[in-house]
Write a protein that holds these residues in place. Structure first.
Motif, mmCIF file in Angstrom:
data_model
loop_
_atom_site.group_PDB
_atom_site.id
_atom_site.type_symbol
_atom_site.label_atom_id
_atom_site.label_comp_id
_atom_site.label_asym_id
_atom_site.label_seq_id
_atom_site.Cartn_x
_atom_site.Cartn_y
_atom_site.Cartn_z
ATOM 1 N N ASN A 190 0.818 -1.201 0.000
ATOM 2 C CA ASN A 190 0.000 0.000 0.000
ATOM 3 C C ASN A 190 0.855 1.256 0.000
ATOM 4 O O ASN A 190 1.694 1.448 0.883
ATOM 5 C CB ASN A 190 -0.945 -0.005 1.200
ATOM 6 C CG ASN A 190 -2.107 -0.952 1.018
ATOM 7 O OD1 ASN A 190 -2.455 -1.312 -0.102
ATOM 8 N ND2 ASN A 190 -2.714 -1.371 2.117
ATOM 9 N N ASP A 191 0.616 2.105 -1.005
ATOM 10 C CA ASP A 191 1.328 3.373 -1.143
ATOM 11 C C ASP A 191 0.866 4.357 -0.062
ATOM 12 O O ASP A 191 -0.317 4.408 0.269
ATOM 13 C CB ASP A 191 1.040 3.935 -2.536
ATOM 14 C CG ASP A 191 1.568 5.329 -2.732
ATOM 15 O OD1 ASP A 191 2.784 5.476 -2.946
ATOM 16 O OD2 ASP A 191 0.749 6.284 -2.661
ATOM 17 N N SER A 192 1.776 5.148 0.457
ATOM 18 C CA SER A 192 1.443 6.050 1.566
ATOM 19 C C SER A 192 0.448 7.127 1.153
ATOM 20 O O SER A 192 -0.471 7.469 1.917
ATOM 21 C CB SER A 192 2.721 6.691 2.132
ATOM 22 O OG SER A 192 3.417 7.396 1.114
ATOM 23 N N ASN A 193 0.583 7.690 -0.057
ATOM 24 C CA ASN A 193 -0.348 8.722 -0.505
ATOM 25 C C ASN A 193 -1.741 8.137 -0.753
ATOM 26 O O ASN A 193 -2.757 8.719 -0.367
ATOM 27 C CB ASN A 193 0.166 9.401 -1.779
ATOM 28 C CG ASN A 193 1.399 10.236 -1.527
ATOM 29 O OD1 ASN A 193 1.583 10.782 -0.436
ATOM 30 N ND2 ASN A 193 2.267 10.345 -2.518
ATOM 31 N N ALA A 194 -1.788 6.973 -1.412
ATOM 32 C CA ALA A 194 -3.073 6.312 -1.642
ATOM 33 C C ALA A 194 -3.710 5.918 -0.314
ATOM 34 O O ALA A 194 -4.940 5.999 -0.149
ATOM 35 C CB ALA A 194 -2.877 5.087 -2.534
ATOM 36 N N ALA A 195 -2.877 5.498 0.647
ATOM 37 C CA ALA A 195 -3.377 5.124 1.969
ATOM 38 C C ALA A 195 -4.019 6.309 2.671
ATOM 39 O O ALA A 195 -5.089 6.182 3.283
ATOM 40 C CB ALA A 195 -2.243 4.557 2.821
ATOM 41 N N PRO A 252 0.846 3.915 -7.559
ATOM 42 C CA PRO A 252 0.349 4.109 -6.193
ATOM 43 C C PRO A 252 -0.990 3.396 -6.005
ATOM 44 O O PRO A 252 -1.956 3.703 -6.697
ATOM 45 C CB PRO A 252 0.187 5.629 -6.083
ATOM 46 C CG PRO A 252 1.124 6.184 -7.112
ATOM 47 C CD PRO A 252 1.095 5.194 -8.244
ATOM 48 N N SER A 253 -1.033 2.431 -5.103
ATOM 49 C CA SER A 253 -2.202 1.567 -4.959
ATOM 50 C C SER A 253 -2.566 1.374 -3.500
ATOM 51 O O SER A 253 -1.753 1.631 -2.600
ATOM 52 C CB SER A 253 -1.933 0.200 -5.595
ATOM 53 O OG SER A 253 -1.608 0.324 -6.957
ATOM 54 N N TYR A 254 -3.784 0.876 -3.302
ATOM 55 C CA TYR A 254 -4.239 0.626 -1.938
ATOM 56 C C TYR A 254 -5.249 -0.511 -1.941
ATOM 57 O O TYR A 254 -6.255 -0.472 -2.646
ATOM 58 C CB TYR A 254 -4.874 1.879 -1.343
ATOM 59 C CG TYR A 254 -5.133 1.780 0.153
ATOM 60 C CD1 TYR A 254 -4.090 1.963 1.061
ATOM 61 C CD2 TYR A 254 -6.403 1.513 0.646
ATOM 62 C CE1 TYR A 254 -4.311 1.872 2.428
ATOM 63 C CE2 TYR A 254 -6.631 1.414 2.017
ATOM 64 C CZ TYR A 254 -5.582 1.602 2.899
ATOM 65 O OH TYR A 254 -5.790 1.512 4.250
ATOM 66 N N LEU A 255 -4.964 -1.538 -1.158
ATOM 67 C CA LEU A 255 -5.844 -2.690 -0.964
ATOM 68 C C LEU A 255 -6.270 -2.717 0.494
ATOM 69 O O LEU A 255 -5.432 -2.576 1.386
ATOM 70 C CB LEU A 255 -5.097 -3.979 -1.325
ATOM 71 C CG LEU A 255 -5.802 -5.310 -1.040
ATOM 72 C CD1 LEU A 255 -7.052 -5.478 -1.892
ATOM 73 C CD2 LEU A 255 -4.826 -6.478 -1.285
ATOM 74 N N PHE A 256 -7.570 -2.861 0.730
ATOM 75 C CA PHE A 256 -8.036 -2.932 2.108
ATOM 76 C C PHE A 256 -9.027 -4.072 2.269
ATOM 77 O O PHE A 256 -9.524 -4.641 1.285
ATOM 78 C CB PHE A 256 -8.668 -1.597 2.559
ATOM 79 C CG PHE A 256 -9.908 -1.204 1.795
ATOM 80 C CD1 PHE A 256 -11.182 -1.533 2.248
ATOM 81 C CD2 PHE A 256 -9.803 -0.474 0.617
ATOM 82 C CE1 PHE A 256 -12.316 -1.161 1.553
ATOM 83 C CE2 PHE A 256 -10.939 -0.082 -0.087
ATOM 84 C CZ PHE A 256 -12.200 -0.435 0.377
ATOM 85 N N GLY A 257 -9.297 -4.428 3.515
ATOM 86 C CA GLY A 257 -10.202 -5.531 3.808
ATOM 87 C C GLY A 257 -11.555 -5.020 4.262
ATOM 88 O O GLY A 257 -11.676 -3.942 4.848
ATOM 89 N N LEU A 258 -12.572 -5.815 4.006
ATOM 90 C CA LEU A 258 -13.939 -5.508 4.412
ATOM 91 C C LEU A 258 -14.460 -6.712 5.194
ATOM 92 O O LEU A 258 -14.672 -7.789 4.630
ATOM 93 C CB LEU A 258 -14.793 -5.230 3.174
ATOM 94 C CG LEU A 258 -16.246 -4.791 3.366
ATOM 95 C CD1 LEU A 258 -16.343 -3.591 4.300
ATOM 96 C CD2 LEU A 258 -16.859 -4.445 2.014
ATOM 97 N N GLY A 259 -14.606 -6.549 6.506
ATOM 98 C CA GLY A 259 -14.991 -7.655 7.366
ATOM 99 C C GLY A 259 -16.315 -8.271 6.951
ATOM 100 O O GLY A 259 -17.313 -7.569 6.763
ATOM 101 N N SER A 260 -16.330 -9.589 6.804
ATOM 102 C CA SER A 260 -17.553 -10.272 6.372
ATOM 103 C C SER A 260 -18.154 -11.137 7.473
ATOM 104 O O SER A 260 -18.946 -12.034 7.210
ATOM 105 C CB SER A 260 -17.282 -11.099 5.111
ATOM 106 O OG SER A 260 -16.114 -11.858 5.206
ATOM 107 N N GLY A 261 -17.771 -10.848 8.724
ATOM 108 C CA GLY A 261 -18.392 -11.527 9.849
ATOM 109 C C GLY A 261 -17.458 -12.489 10.549
ATOM 110 O O GLY A 261 -16.724 -13.235 9.907
ATOM 111 N N GLU A 262 -17.475 -12.457 11.863
ATOM 112 C CA GLU A 262 -16.573 -13.309 12.644
ATOM 113 C C GLU A 262 -16.927 -14.789 12.530
ATOM 114 O O GLU A 262 -16.078 -15.654 12.723
ATOM 115 C CB GLU A 262 -16.607 -12.860 14.111
ATOM 116 C CG GLU A 262 -15.968 -11.493 14.311
ATOM 117 C CD GLU A 262 -16.383 -10.822 15.608
ATOM 118 O OE1 GLU A 262 -15.489 -10.625 16.464
ATOM 119 O OE2 GLU A 262 -17.569 -10.491 15.755
ATOM 120 N N LYS A 263 -18.188 -15.096 12.208
ATOM 121 C CA LYS A 263 -18.598 -16.487 12.064
ATOM 122 C C LYS A 263 -18.773 -16.897 10.601
ATOM 123 O O LYS A 263 -19.226 -18.008 10.312
ATOM 124 C CB LYS A 263 -19.906 -16.719 12.831
ATOM 125 C CG LYS A 263 -19.760 -16.550 14.336
ATOM 126 C CD LYS A 263 -21.059 -16.848 15.067
ATOM 127 C CE LYS A 263 -20.886 -16.685 16.570
ATOM 128 N NZ LYS A 263 -22.164 -16.968 17.299
#
Length: 374
Positions: free
Chosen positions: A291-296, A331-342
């Motif tokens: 992850n790039d700092s500017n994109a972040a 410059p790129s950015y990948l993030f996660g999207l929580g889909s549930g603990e169960k």
């Protein structure tokens, strides 16, 4: 479309999965959906069955790319949703159906209110699961038309609270490469192994030594033996050929490349010493997702502005994502999207993308696009 209509579209995609290299019908459905939004330009057959939709602003500015994946997995779905996969042995068990729907929802928002400056690119990439799609996209002559100033992607993450945004600066996910080493000696009678050249000794040595090579590096790296084969089940024969397959991964691209080079040299040394011919091939190569700092800063500010639940990941994920190649080139950015603990884990036969995440993903991507292109 309303969220209910987007949900129906996601479930339609879920019912008709196509694996890497076979995504033509999926691409056709995406084309039908977004072409109605009147993008300024459509690029078809990008890197295979890939698609890119270009929405242009009135004034010059950055080109912002948002990526989703077209492919499903060659795994039989065992869950039983009303929209269960109708294709035997294939299913959307990684959530790419949801990722595509989120980008389609973003397309609707961008079409309603066009960017003021620059361009917004919606990219639907083939063959993510095999690590081939991003390279095919970039090797396509049409890539110059969409080569981004910023690139963004998300991945749903089971095990994290629903709707939680999982972020990390620097490396987000490891790079990994599949390696197969083929060794050729000379077959002989099992009663006279000295008359042949059996690769078993070389393979045994490599199995013991190669997994220890990461110890020579400063950061995290891993060499995992996944398969080995020697000769055939013929008790009167001393083997004359064999193979060893490994998965090599690291959190740093330079260290990953260095590790591959060290392994190649060790294979050459051992093979030469044992009088064997050798051949090394690679499959499913994924670059480190960094992850790039500017994109972040742009993306994380967008998430904060939306008041969303944020989790800072202390360590990178050990799995790999084909988006990594974009992060190595712009410059790129990948993030996660929580889909549930169960929620069942990715690639499990009962996994199903939570439809509640569609609206969340659209909001985050739209906020990022407005920050850059408004």
């Amino acid at each position: 479309m309303s969220i209910n209509q987007l949900t129906s579209f996601r479930q339609e995609l879920h019912q008709s999965p196509e694996i890497a290299g076979e995504e033509e019908k999926t691409a056709s459905k995406i084309l039908s959906f977004i072409s109605k939004l009147n993008p300024d330009e459509i690029i078809e057959n990008l890197g295979g069955s890939g698609l890119a939709f270009i929405f242009k602003g009135k004034y010059p500015g950055p080109r912002t790319l948002f990526r989703a994946e077209l492919d499903a997995l060659p795994i039989q779905e065992t869950g039983n949703p009303s929209y269960k996969s109708t294709v035997d042995g294939k299913a959307h068990l990684c959530g790419h159906d949801g990722h595509m729907t989120i980008i389609c929802g973003l397309g609707e928002k961008i079409a309603e209110k066009r960017p003021e400056k620059g361009e917004v690119i919606l990219l639907f990439q083939p063959a993510e699961e095999t690590g081939e799609g991003a390279r095919r996209i970039m090797d396509d002559p049409s890539y110059e038309k969409i080569k981004p100033d910023f690139a963004f992607a998300l991945h749903n993450l089971p095990g994290f609270p629903l709707h939680q945004i999982v972020i990390r600066k620097g490396t987000f996910a490891a790079g990994s490469t599949g390696m197969t080493i083929r060794l050729t000696g000379k077959t002989s009678h099992a009663a006279h192994p000295d008359a042949g050249i059996n690769p078993a000794f070389a393979i045994a040595q490599l199995i013991q030594t190669l997994p220890k090579f990461p110890d020579q590096l400063n950061g995290f790296a891993l060499v995992t033996v996944i398969h080995s084969e020697i000769g055939s089940l013929a008790f009167g024969t001393s083997a004359g050929k064999g193979s060893l397959s490994l998965t090599i991964r690291a959190f740093d691209q330079e260290e990953l490349d260095s590790l591959l080079e060290k392994i190649e040299k060790e294979v050459e040394r051992v093979a030469t010493h044992e009088g064997l011919k050798f051949e090394i091939s690679y499959l499913e190569a994924f670059a480190v997702s960094k992850n790039d700092s500017n994109a972040a800063e742009i993306a994380e500010t967008a998430v904060e502005d939306l008041g969303m639940d944020i989790s800072q990941k202390a360590e990178p994920f050990r799995w790999s994502e084909d988006f990594g190649l974009f992060s190595q080139t712009c410059p790129s950015y990948l993030f996660g999207l929580g889909s549930g603990e169960k929620c069942p884990q990715l690639h499990e036969p009962t996994y199903d993308f939570p439809d509640e995440l569609i609206e969340t993903g659209v909001k985050v991507f739209e906020k990022i696009a407005r920050k850059i292109n408004s």
